[in-house]
Structures are given as C-alpha cells and as structure tokens.
Design a protein around this motif. Structure first.
Motif, PDB file in Angstrom:
ATOM      1  N   CYS A   1     -18.751  39.208  38.128  1.00 33.66           N
ATOM      2  CA  CYS A   1     -17.789  40.235  38.509  1.00 33.66           C
ATOM      3  C   CYS A   1     -17.797  40.381  40.024  1.00 33.66           C
TER       4      CYS A   1
ATOM      5  N   ASN B   1     -18.295  35.338  33.542  1.00 35.93           N
ATOM      6  CA  ASN B   1     -17.781  35.344  34.909  1.00 35.93           C
ATOM      7  C   ASN B   1     -18.520  36.387  35.737  1.00 35.93           C
TER       8      ASN B   1
ATOM      9  N   PRO C   1     -12.189  38.296  36.957  1.00 34.72           N
ATOM     10  CA  PRO C   1     -13.130  38.556  35.858  1.00 34.72           C
ATOM     11  C   PRO C   1     -12.712  39.801  35.088  1.00 34.72           C
TER      12      PRO C   1
END
Length: 194
Positions: free
Chosen positions: A92, A90, A54
């Motif tokens: 993390c 995304n 990410p």
C-alpha cells in the motif's frame, strides 16, 4: 466482451496487481468462411494507460519486523516497522490514508496500570522502503503484551510478548566501575580485582 446493442461494448477484467497497464482497444473484422484470410482487418482504435492502485490495506496481510517486537531495555527507545499490504499482496503506497489507523499498545503483564502507546510515524526517507516506524519506551522492566492494530483489527495475532530488560548493568552509561589490582604478580599468586 458484452454487446450493449447500442453500438457500444462493455468488457470487465478483474485486476489484482497494482501498477501501470496499457489497454489496447482494437476492432477486428470477422471473416466469413468463403472470404480470404488476408482480408481480415485489424484497426487499433485507442491505447489507454490504466493505473491500478493497491486496494485498502488488510491488517492480516501487513508485515512487521524489528527487534522491538521481541525485547527492549527499560528507559531506552525500542522500535519496529510496519509495512501495509492489501489482500492481493500489493504494498500500500498511499500511506497518508493510514495516519491514525495504526496503533501499537504495550501492557505490562503484572502491573496493569502500566500501559504504553507507541508513537507511529511515516518513514518515507527512502522511496524504496516507505513504511511506518513505531517507537516505544517502557519505564519498567518485565513482560509486556504488545498489540498492533490497524482499524481496530490485529496485525499480529495472537498478541506478542515483549521482554523489557532492566537498564541496570546492561546499560554501560548507567554503570559505575572501579578497577584496582596489583599489576605485578608472581606465578601462582591470585589476581584480585575490585
């Protein structure tokens, strides 16, 4: 794909989704119009696994949830969780990098001297639900402004108002009660409870 005119080629592809990918590099012979299509040759040169992590988390993309975002009881721990996400959605996963970058501060709306810093820790006990856990304990009831930031940028904007209730009657551990009444009544009599 770009020919670098030195026997090498370069290609670029913008990847926005984190995960594991397989990059398959193949050489395809071109066929002239007068050649038979069955002479077209494909040669696999290499396969490479590419891991895309990410991007850096973005404050406005982070998610927060929990009862402690709305209310609590004076003198009792209240909590909520923070899930960091990047600009592409995304989750993390390198949470350790965020240590010290997440902050939550509660300020009493009318008593400016009451400022509470939440304790924020990484909760990785469940691999499917890795998140930050924020806990605070306000000593006085009232309305507080809760500001949650990451790298000094607000995660929740505008600032959230949290109602901290008085621990008095709402906390059974701190309430004393005595019940006395006449256990035998005649229909029509009043029941008195003290």
């Amino acid at each position: 794909c770009k020919d670098l005119d030195n026997g090498q080629y370069e290609f670029t592809y913008k990847v926005e989704r984190a995960g594991k990918y397989l990059l398959d590099v193949s050489l395809v012979d071109q066929v002239d119009e007068d050649e038979a299509p069955e002479l077209l040759g494909v040669k696999n040169l290499t396969e490479v696994e590419v891991i895309v992590d990410p991007a850096d988390p973005v404050a406005t993309k982070c998610k927060v949830e929990g009862k402690g975002l709305e209310s609590g009881v004076a003198g009792v721990d209240a909590d909520f969780k923070v899930e960091p996400y990047d600009n592409f959605g995304n989750r993390c996963t390198n949470e350790a990098e965020l240590a010290g970058k997440l902050k939550a501060v509660l300020r009493h709306k009318t008593k400016s001297d009451i400022v509470i810093d939440a304790t924020i820790t990484l909760n990785a006990s469940n691999p499917d639900d890795v998140h930050y856990h924020a806990v605070y304990n306000c000593p006085v009831s009232g309305e507080y402004e809760l500001e949650i930031t990451m790298n000094d940028a607000r995660i929740v904007d505008p600032v959230t108002t949290v109602l901290i209730k008085d621990a008095g009657v709402s906390d059974p551990k701190k309430t004393k009660s005595t019940l006395t009444c006449n256990s035998t009544l005649i229909a029509g009599e009043s029941l008195a409870v003290q």
